[in-house]
Design a protein around this motif. Structure first.
Motif, short mmCIF file in Angstrom:
data_model
loop_
_atom_site.label_atom_id
_atom_site.label_comp_id
_atom_site.label_asym_id
_atom_site.label_seq_id
_atom_site.Cartn_x
_atom_site.Cartn_y
_atom_site.Cartn_z
N PRO A 74 0.41 -0.96 -1.29
CA PRO A 74 1.85 -0.73 -1.18
C PRO A 74 2.44 -1.43 0.04
O PRO A 74 1.84 -1.43 1.12
CB PRO A 74 1.96 0.79 -1.04
CG PRO A 74 0.65 1.18 -0.41
CD PRO A 74 -0.37 0.26 -0.99
N LYS A 104 8.57 4.91 -3.19
CA LYS A 104 8.11 5.03 -4.57
C LYS A 104 7.64 3.66 -5.06
O LYS A 104 8.15 2.63 -4.62
CB LYS A 104 9.25 5.53 -5.46
CG LYS A 104 9.67 6.95 -5.16
CD LYS A 104 10.76 7.39 -6.13
CE LYS A 104 11.15 8.85 -5.88
NZ LYS A 104 12.17 9.33 -6.82
N PHE A 152 4.45 4.80 -4.66
CA PHE A 152 3.13 5.13 -4.10
C PHE A 152 2.88 6.63 -3.96
O PHE A 152 1.79 7.09 -4.35
CB PHE A 152 2.93 4.44 -2.74
CG PHE A 152 1.59 4.78 -2.13
CD1 PHE A 152 0.44 4.18 -2.62
CD2 PHE A 152 1.48 5.72 -1.13
CE1 PHE A 152 -0.81 4.53 -2.10
CE2 PHE A 152 0.24 6.06 -0.60
CZ PHE A 152 -0.91 5.46 -1.09
N VAL A 207 3.98 2.83 2.31
CA VAL A 207 3.41 4.00 1.63
C VAL A 207 4.44 5.10 1.42
O VAL A 207 4.24 5.99 0.58
CB VAL A 207 2.20 4.55 2.42
CG1 VAL A 207 1.07 3.55 2.44
CG2 VAL A 207 2.59 4.96 3.84
N LEU A 250 -5.09 -0.15 -4.11
CA LEU A 250 -3.63 -0.09 -4.04
C LEU A 250 -3.16 -0.79 -2.77
O LEU A 250 -3.75 -0.63 -1.70
CB LEU A 250 -3.16 1.36 -4.03
CG LEU A 250 -3.68 2.23 -5.19
CD1 LEU A 250 -3.21 3.67 -5.04
CD2 LEU A 250 -3.22 1.65 -6.53
N GLU A 297 1.78 7.89 -7.26
CA GLU A 297 0.46 7.36 -7.63
C GLU A 297 -0.65 8.12 -6.90
O GLU A 297 -1.69 8.44 -7.49
CB GLU A 297 0.37 5.87 -7.30
CG GLU A 297 1.27 4.99 -8.16
CD GLU A 297 1.29 3.55 -7.68
OE1 GLU A 297 1.57 2.66 -8.51
OE2 GLU A 297 1.01 3.29 -6.49
N LEU A 298 -0.41 8.41 -5.62
CA LEU A 298 -1.40 9.15 -4.85
C LEU A 298 -1.57 10.56 -5.38
O LEU A 298 -2.70 11.04 -5.55
CB LEU A 298 -0.97 9.18 -3.38
CG LEU A 298 -1.92 9.90 -2.42
CD1 LEU A 298 -3.26 9.16 -2.35
CD2 LEU A 298 -1.30 10.01 -1.03
N VAL A 341 -6.81 2.09 -0.38
CA VAL A 341 -5.44 1.65 -0.07
C VAL A 341 -5.51 0.72 1.13
O VAL A 341 -6.10 1.07 2.16
CB VAL A 341 -4.52 2.84 0.23
CG1 VAL A 341 -3.09 2.37 0.43
CG2 VAL A 341 -4.60 3.88 -0.88
#
Length: 314
Positions: free
Chosen positions: A63, A69, A71, A66, A61, A74-75, A30
């Motif tokens: 974002p 949404k 993220f 973080v 990723l 997804e995490l 990330v």
């Protein structure tokens, strides 16, 4: 350990390489979104994104925030055991830190609780600290307040600049992070040590004003420390006889009666010597606007600087 790695700046790259070479599994990287940079303001990838692509990671990723949404979802879908965070550039909320079993572990470039905050390397040099180091810390929603797993110490040499010190601490932090994960895997019950509030200092983000060199307000030692801390960026800045230049290298001369603070007292082959409130500051290397770095003596000759000329903060 199943790891999701958060990082952006070059300081984080050695830790990503160390994780890649370890027994731990990096599920995703990330990093901050690509940002405009350079004269053409073209979109540029972060140092961590470039390193991740070179290492073959496909899940990268970026974002914008973080906390927003999609993220967090997804995490959670990645099911990590731990988040590793180093020089990332965003505050990570508690609800994101709570997703993995072991939360988030931060690699921080200071001996906590000294120099919590955004610029610990610069501030340690600027303050004239005798030593510094790196710590691994259990992350909390508040800034750099979490308990410490491990730390490693290193002397802060009188010649250290941020340019020289940062890579040393980055390599030390990479090793410390692997040691921390290895021990957590062996000893899941291991608890980090809470930070004491004694000796806490805050490493505020740098501003342009931090680079202003004022010989009428600080000693030669303080000014030399400021130059070292701000090398290579954003660099110390001083006005010499009305012209603003960057100071890239300077040393303090402990002379008891330096003269009138804010005046050039000598121009020699070694550099430009300025009287301060305590001692003499010798500028060794400077950079005039729009020109490359050069010896201060060469600049002084070209600009026709002489004793008695003013040296002041911009």
């Amino acid at each position: 350990m199943r790891v999701v790695f958060f990082g952006t700046s070059p300081f984080a790259v050695p830790t990503l390489h160390a994780l890649h070479a370890s027994a731990h599994e990096v599920l995703a990287v990330v990093t901050q979104p690509d940002r405009p940079a350079g004269r053409g303001m073209q979109l540029a990838e972060s140092a961590v994104k470039k390193a991740a692509r070179a290492l073959g990671y496909e899940t990268i990723l970026q974002p914008e925030k973080v906390r927003r949404k999609p993220f967090p979802e997804e995490l959670a879908a990645l099911a990590p055991d731990v988040l590793v965070v180093i020089s990332f550039g965003q505050i990570i909320p508690q609800r994101v830190l709570d997703i993995p079993k072991y939360g988030g572990i931060n690699v921080h470039a200071s001996l906590l609780p000294r120099w919590r905050g955004a610029a610990p390397i610069h501030r340690a040099i600027m303050a004239g600290d005798a030593e510094t180091g790196v710590a691994t810390m259990q992350m909390e929603a508040s800034l750099d307040t979490g308990p410490v797993f491990l730390e490693t110490r290193t002397p802060l040499l009188p010649t250290d600049t941020t340019l020289a010190l940062e890579p040393r601490l980055a390599e030390a932090g990479a090793l410390l992070l692997i040691q921390t994960l290895d021990r957590l895997e062996r000893e899941p019950q291991w608890q980090p040590t809470p930070q004491s509030e004694d000796g806490m200092t805050y490493a505020a983000m740098l501003t342009r004003e931090d680079g202003f060199l004022d010989p009428t307000a600080e000693s030669a030692t303080q000014l030399a420390n400021r130059v070292r801390a701000l090398t290579p960026r954003p660099a110390g800045v001083i006005r010499l006889a009305g012209k603003e230049v960057k100071a890239l290298e300077a040393i303090a001369l402990p002379i008891e009666e330096p003269g009138i603070p804010g005046k050039i007292i000598a121009v020699t082959k070694e550099g430009i010597e300025l009287a301060t409130v305590e001692g003499i500051l010798r500028l060794v290397t400077v950079q005039p606007p729009g020109k490359p770095a050069m010896a201060a003596a060469a600049y002084a000759n070209g600009a026709r600087l002489k004793p008695g000329d003013l040296a002041a903060s911009p």
